[in-house]
Design a protein around this motif. Sequence first.
Motif: not given
Length: 647
Positions: A45-48, A35-42, A61-68, A123-128
Amino acid sequence: MSRLLSLALALWLTVPVAVAAQSLQDILQIHQEEVLKPGRRSVGVVLDDLVASGLPQALPFLEAWRDREIVKRDSDGLFFRASEDGDMVTLMDLDTGENLGPANAAGLTESRPNGGVRRAIGDALVQFQLSDPDIEKRLTAVQAIARSMDASQLAPLSASIEGESDRDLKATKTRLAGMLGALFADTQEARIAAIEALAGDLSVDVRAVLSTVLSTSSSVAPTVPDGTNLAQTLDVGTDISAVEAYQQLVDADLAPALITKAAIREALVANIQGGLVAGIPVATLDTDEARAGAYDALAAGGIAAPRVTDAQQAEAIAAHTFFLAYDETDVAITDAARAAQRAIETSVAVSQGIDLGLDALSLASIYFLAAIGLAITFGVMGVINMAHGEFIMMGAYTGFVVQQFVPDYTLSIIIALPLAFAITFGAGVLMERLVIRHLYHRPLETLLATFGISIALQQLAKNIFGTQARPLTSPEWLDGALVFNDVVAISYIRIAIFVLALIFLALILFVLKRTRLGLEVRAVTQNPGMAASMGINPDRINMLTFGLGSGIAGIAGVAIGLYAKVTSEMGADYIVQSFMTVVVGGVGNVWGTLAGASLIGFLQKGIEWLNPSNTLAAQTYMILFIILFIQFRPKGIVALKGRAAAD
């Protein structure tokens, strides 16, 4: 006992993290580093785990995470949503949404996902959002999927269809899931079923999906490789030029590259010795042929690569097969896509024909409205009224003026129609009494006089209303169009004009067939002398007939003004077509006017369809056709019967 403990431990380990977690903060603590240092591959797991949790607070949370806007408090490692408040930062609890007050920014570490991670979060936001209680958010999610058309969205979209409460949105989801299934379904059977379900949809995006399935790549080989899903074998000289074919061989490393003129010149320059190149004086190398000969001499000496001759090119091309191969390797899927595409193309062609017919019918109804008044005056009186278009213009301006005082557009149109008839009827009677009655049986003088009146009326309109186009606004219930599919549609205004034309047709037939005025008009039309001997006043009938034709033109002006801009020159746009309609249909006959308007409307639209880039040419061809038509049928489609027909 130990076996039971081991079994319990194994079962616990197989439970998803998100299910075991009791809150959003628990999930974030498990994946603290990601969560703190997200990478495209890692980040996957968090999103799932967030998606599997089903927690309602995961969406904000996802909206806030996306908006930093997510930070970690260094003292205890907990995550919060942060908002700046001057030099301080205000924290918000991620599970409860409670405002925790200001905190020192020095003790916080900000999570800053990069662009790739933010797209994955989106993409995860869309699913929600697909199952959000707010229909606007669900609609936004569907639109986002339609824009991206990503395989990862098929499963969540399909899962959200059954629980969708809005009927229209459910249909949109089902259709979108079908398009995604045609592209990305897991099994051959599922993809073929999805493709076959699209065969009845004429929309552009469905056709784009089928085109994607049927996309091809150009290839060349000595023979078509086994397992190739062949789309087409290319014939050199027909499907592909010899130059393109050989270049394709070069690109595939199946033939040597051609030596260009620039390469020949560079090789010659590089090998100049004492004013000679391969023993040939440089001064003689002033033509392409001479330079090519010198280059061949260098190639013969092994100094330069030999040129490829025309015969060698032809031999290389003949030794290979050029073909298009489907990017989709499954033959059954491309067969299904081709069948669906053919079915759609057939339906599109039929729909285009229907749409063209509706446009032609709409144009014919406009021409009928514009010409029916002229048909009455020209047919009964034989008067060539060049000012007929200006009566149409007067009716349109009457509608515009009424709307300046009556803001209700529906009511204003209801008032404008009879008022336009009254004004243009009066103007027509006045014109007949002052000018026309003195020019009977003098067609040239009548034409010149009415042409002068038309110019005067145009100038009068310019002086009163100016040269700027004036809008005649249609009511709200006439906004939009009646849409049958993505190809066939007709605006409600055109439908209204068509209905008005039908009403006028019925009304005029009633007046001519069922009233005394109609009887007298028909009598004067058939034989003026006999009608006068029976006690009918032809002078009075001529006056009323001219007024009636002018009044009908005024009503036509209101209808046409809803479709086109109201200007002082608008009548000139319809006067030629009106005369052509009357002459082609048959002078003095309502059914003839209807037939003439239909012929001209369909003819014009047909010519425009054949030559869509040049509307002026369409007008020219139409006039030429009508000239030829009149040569073979001078009395029109519906010829007038009676003694007057012989005049």
